[in-house]
Design a protein around this motif. Structure first.
Motif, mmCIF file in Angstrom:
data_model
loop_
_atom_site.group_PDB
_atom_site.id
_atom_site.type_symbol
_atom_site.label_atom_id
_atom_site.label_comp_id
_atom_site.label_asym_id
_atom_site.label_seq_id
_atom_site.Cartn_x
_atom_site.Cartn_y
_atom_site.Cartn_z
ATOM 1 N N ASP A 198 0.895 -1.118 -0.021
ATOM 2 C CA ASP A 198 0.341 -0.313 -0.038
ATOM 3 C C ASP A 198 0.710 1.812 -0.015
ATOM 4 O OD1 ASP A 198 -2.591 -1.539 -0.062
ATOM 5 O OD2 ASP A 198 -3.081 -0.445 2.187
ATOM 6 N N ASN A 199 0.125 2.311 -0.666
ATOM 7 C CA ASN A 199 1.557 3.672 -0.664
ATOM 8 C C ASN A 199 2.026 3.748 -0.581
ATOM 9 O OD1 ASN A 199 -1.650 5.215 -0.848
ATOM 10 N ND2 ASN A 199 -1.143 5.364 1.533
ATOM 11 N N PRO A 200 2.943 2.578 -2.094
ATOM 12 C CA PRO A 200 4.291 2.698 -2.391
ATOM 13 C C PRO A 200 5.280 3.661 -3.836
ATOM 14 C CG PRO A 200 3.431 1.531 -4.191
ATOM 15 C CD PRO A 200 2.448 2.067 -3.494
ATOM 16 N N HIS A 201 4.298 4.823 -3.155
ATOM 17 C CA HIS A 201 4.855 5.606 -3.725
ATOM 18 C C HIS A 201 5.835 6.970 -2.233
ATOM 19 C CE1 HIS A 201 1.037 7.194 -2.039
ATOM 20 N NE2 HIS A 201 2.007 8.129 -2.396
ATOM 21 N N LEU A 202 5.740 6.809 -1.213
ATOM 22 C CA LEU A 202 6.267 6.874 -0.058
ATOM 23 C C LEU A 202 7.158 6.218 0.289
ATOM 24 C CD1 LEU A 202 3.271 7.461 1.344
ATOM 25 C CD2 LEU A 202 4.232 9.352 0.110
ATOM 26 N N PRO A 203 8.275 7.389 0.625
ATOM 27 C CA PRO A 203 9.769 6.592 0.932
ATOM 28 C C PRO A 203 9.325 5.461 2.494
ATOM 29 C CG PRO A 203 9.641 8.716 1.697
ATOM 30 C CD PRO A 203 8.452 8.584 0.708
ATOM 31 N N SER A 229 18.154 -1.067 -7.706
ATOM 32 C CA SER A 229 18.718 -0.201 -8.318
ATOM 33 C C SER A 229 16.737 0.355 -8.632
ATOM 34 C CB SER A 229 19.025 -0.581 -9.776
ATOM 35 O OG SER A 229 18.410 -0.460 -10.505
ATOM 36 N N PRO A 230 17.763 2.981 -8.266
ATOM 37 C CA PRO A 230 16.264 3.357 -8.839
ATOM 38 C C PRO A 230 16.356 3.822 -10.014
ATOM 39 C CG PRO A 230 19.144 4.498 -8.055
ATOM 40 C CD PRO A 230 18.870 3.079 -8.645
ATOM 41 N N ALA A 231 15.437 2.767 -10.842
ATOM 42 C CA ALA A 231 15.650 2.394 -12.513
ATOM 43 C C ALA A 231 13.689 2.584 -12.655
ATOM 44 C CB ALA A 231 16.034 1.245 -12.552
ATOM 45 N N TYR A 232 13.181 2.984 -11.063
ATOM 46 C CA TYR A 232 11.635 2.877 -11.728
ATOM 47 C C TYR A 232 10.915 4.447 -11.148
ATOM 48 C CZ TYR A 232 12.812 -2.035 -12.272
ATOM 49 O OH TYR A 232 12.973 -3.001 -12.663
ATOM 50 N N ASP A 233 9.414 4.333 -11.417
ATOM 51 C CA ASP A 233 9.209 5.896 -10.958
ATOM 52 C C ASP A 233 7.604 5.078 -10.504
ATOM 53 O OD1 ASP A 233 11.121 7.508 -12.328
ATOM 54 O OD2 ASP A 233 9.678 7.805 -14.173
ATOM 55 N N ILE A 234 7.580 5.347 -9.461
ATOM 56 C CA ILE A 234 6.070 4.644 -8.816
ATOM 57 C C ILE A 234 5.158 5.105 -8.232
ATOM 58 C CG2 ILE A 234 4.980 3.182 -6.856
ATOM 59 C CD1 ILE A 234 7.783 1.361 -7.115
ATOM 60 N N GLY A 235 4.061 5.566 -8.825
ATOM 61 C CA GLY A 235 3.160 6.269 -8.390
ATOM 62 C C GLY A 235 2.075 6.155 -7.201
ATOM 63 N N ALA A 236 0.963 6.736 -7.135
ATOM 64 C CA ALA A 236 -0.077 6.263 -6.284
ATOM 65 C C ALA A 236 -0.848 5.574 -6.176
ATOM 66 C CB ALA A 236 -0.545 7.988 -5.296
ATOM 67 N N PRO A 237 -1.920 5.025 -5.985
ATOM 68 C CA PRO A 237 -2.973 4.220 -6.024
ATOM 69 C C PRO A 237 -3.829 5.060 -6.433
ATOM 70 C CG PRO A 237 -2.629 4.025 -4.022
ATOM 71 C CD PRO A 237 -1.137 4.789 -4.316
ATOM 72 N N ALA A 238 -4.959 3.754 -6.659
ATOM 73 C CA ALA A 238 -6.261 5.624 -7.573
ATOM 74 C C ALA A 238 -7.018 5.308 -6.380
ATOM 75 C CB ALA A 238 -7.127 3.875 -7.810
ATOM 76 N N ASN A 258 12.480 7.119 -9.382
ATOM 77 C CA ASN A 258 14.362 7.764 -9.454
ATOM 78 C C ASN A 258 14.116 6.757 -8.234
ATOM 79 O OD1 ASN A 258 14.044 10.172 -11.132
ATOM 80 N ND2 ASN A 258 15.952 8.848 -11.775
ATOM 81 N N THR A 259 13.431 5.021 -8.075
ATOM 82 C CA THR A 259 13.482 4.801 -6.697
ATOM 83 C C THR A 259 13.756 2.931 -7.314
ATOM 84 O OG1 THR A 259 11.929 4.372 -5.000
ATOM 85 C CG2 THR A 259 10.561 4.445 -6.603
ATOM 86 N N VAL A 260 13.475 2.433 -6.188
ATOM 87 C CA VAL A 260 13.503 1.136 -6.186
ATOM 88 C C VAL A 260 12.563 0.463 -5.654
ATOM 89 C CG1 VAL A 260 16.453 1.091 -5.294
ATOM 90 C CG2 VAL A 260 13.706 1.294 -3.884
ATOM 91 N N THR A 319 0.846 1.219 -11.196
ATOM 92 C CA THR A 319 1.917 2.451 -10.888
ATOM 93 C C THR A 319 2.857 2.371 -11.074
ATOM 94 O OG1 THR A 319 1.580 2.067 -8.781
ATOM 95 C CG2 THR A 319 -0.283 2.946 -9.763
ATOM 96 N N THR A 320 3.681 1.463 -11.919
ATOM 97 C CA THR A 320 5.168 1.025 -11.459
ATOM 98 C C THR A 320 5.435 0.845 -13.047
ATOM 99 O OG1 THR A 320 5.598 0.094 -9.663
ATOM 100 C CG2 THR A 320 7.304 0.183 -10.474
ATOM 101 N N ARG A 321 6.497 2.318 -12.954
ATOM 102 C CA ARG A 321 6.827 1.942 -14.796
ATOM 103 C C ARG A 321 8.680 2.234 -14.246
ATOM 104 N NH1 ARG A 321 2.766 1.792 -15.153
ATOM 105 N NH2 ARG A 321 1.125 3.105 -15.212
ATOM 106 N N ALA A 322 8.712 1.420 -15.541
ATOM 107 C CA ALA A 322 10.285 1.575 -16.253
ATOM 108 C C ALA A 322 10.877 2.875 -16.050
ATOM 109 C CB ALA A 322 10.890 -0.054 -16.618
ATOM 110 N N ARG A 323 12.150 2.475 -15.858
ATOM 111 C CA ARG A 323 12.825 4.090 -16.061
ATOM 112 C C ARG A 323 13.937 3.352 -17.946
ATOM 113 N NH1 ARG A 323 12.669 8.769 -13.583
ATOM 114 N NH2 ARG A 323 14.372 9.910 -14.746
ATOM 115 N N ASP A 324 13.777 2.524 -17.986
ATOM 116 C CA ASP A 324 14.751 2.194 -19.114
ATOM 117 C C ASP A 324 14.323 0.630 -20.100
ATOM 118 O OD1 ASP A 324 16.419 0.275 -18.119
ATOM 119 O OD2 ASP A 324 17.603 2.539 -17.324
ATOM 120 N N ALA A 325 14.854 -0.344 -20.704
ATOM 121 C CA ALA A 325 14.640 -1.640 -21.537
ATOM 122 C C ALA A 325 14.876 -1.938 -20.668
ATOM 123 C CB ALA A 325 15.238 -1.612 -22.484
ATOM 124 N N VAL A 326 16.443 -2.051 -20.002
ATOM 125 C CA VAL A 326 16.754 -3.079 -18.671
ATOM 126 C C VAL A 326 16.019 -2.948 -17.360
ATOM 127 C CG1 VAL A 326 18.717 -3.707 -17.125
ATOM 128 C CG2 VAL A 326 19.026 -2.638 -19.508
#
Ligand SMILES: [Fe+2]
Length: 313
Positions: free
Chosen positions: A153-158, A209-218, A228-230, A247-254
């Motif tokens: 829950d709420n993974p867009h927070l630290p 690695s900080p290769a992801y952007d993680i958004g807030a849930p609905a 830029n988070t893990v 809500t998790t987006r990868a920042r590159d192909a790897v």
């Protein structure tokens, strides 16, 4: 391998009835609302629970956050004569005072702090987890017809530090109290430690690695993103996880390929199905446990599945 550690405890009917009588009497003297009277409800609940719970149950509650257990279930707590399920998401709190006193009393015995955030659930402390027709088609705790994939829950927070303001971080613990669940829909949980061996070393390194952007849930009102988070992090006692497939987006192909491997691993992860009925309490560690709920067909609105969720850290 199954590293998920869950304590399941069940009260006998005599203990339940003593709690029911004492807490019921004490909350009936005035109208108590969890948003304004949280400390009083917790005080009433914790007092009766301390007095009547068997020693082994009290000990399990008081040591839970230090034992490394992932979850604890306590069954056969008082279950009242409940009003119809508030499928719009919000209902009157006063008739639920006894249940609120038990849930907040258990949270007090667990040694953690309940909290609400102003951008979710209308800022209310306790969320009604119900099949809300307005949430149809969404992956939300108010949904029913969409599968809710493994998430925290709420993974867009630290991740939070001990002793800090809990509202600024992911909730450390989720607690639930069952009101009714005639559909017998399980809450499924899995340990992050059981998911780790299902991906290879290289994938784990990318997930750390900080290769992801993680958004807030609905369920959040605001569209916050943790950039830029893990997905996986190292805590003082092991691996921590923040994840929501939606809500998790990868920042590159790897990162994208590691994310696909992670989703594949979660599809195979050992899990435990917990069906929470009336009077059943559940707490789990939202930093080390992923949870989900499959799609289900709700009973008629008045008797539809109804759990009460409260965050605590
Ligand atoms: Fe959730």
């Amino acid at each position: 391998m199954n590293l998920l550690r869950v304590a399941v405890l069940t009260l006998d009917g005599g203990t339940r009835d003593l709690l029911d009588k004492e807490i019921g009497e004490r909350v009936s003297a005035s109208a108590l609302d969890p948003d304004t009277d949280e400390a009083i409800l917790a005080h009433i609940g914790a007092h009766a629970l301390s007095r009547y719970l068997p020693g082994e149950v009290l000990h399990a509650l008081q040591t839970f956050t230090h034992t490394g257990r992932h979850a604890l279930v306590l069954r056969n707590l008082p279950a009242g004569d409940y009003p119809p399920t508030p499928v719009t998401g919000f209902g009157q709190e006063t008739p639920l005072a006894e249940t609120n006193a038990v849930q907040l009393g258990l949270i007090q015995l667990l040694g953690i702090t309940p909290f609400a955030v102003d951008y979710e659930n209308g800022g209310r402390l306790i969320r009604n987890v119900v099949p809300n027709p307005s949430a149809a088609g969404t992956t939300s705790s108010w949904g029913a017809d969409s599968e809710f994939f493994w998430h925290t829950d709420n993974p867009h927070l630290p991740f939070g530090e001990p002793g800090s303001d809990p509202r600024l971080s992911m909730p450390r613990y989720l607690t639930f109290y069952g009101i009714r669940n005639e559909e017998a829909v399980p809450t499924e949980i899995a340990a992050v430690e059981d998911a780790l061996p299902l991906v290879d070393d290289a994938t784990r390194r990318v997930l750390r690695s900080p290769a992801y952007d993680i958004g807030a849930p609905a369920s959040n009102d605001a569209e916050a993103v943790y950039g830029n988070t893990v997905i996986l992090d190292q805590g003082p006692d092991g691996t921590l996880v923040r994840f929501d497939r939606g809500t998790t987006r990868a920042r590159d192909a790897v990162a994208a390929s590691a994310l696909q491997a992670w989703i594949g691993a979660l599809a195979r992860v050992p899990r435990r199905e917990l069906v929470l009925g009336a009077g059943d309490f559940l707490i789990f560690d939202n930093y080390r446990v992923l949870h989900r709920r499959s799609r289900f067909t709700p009973a008629p609105a008045a008797t539809a599945r109804w759990l009460r969720r409260c965050y605590a850290s």
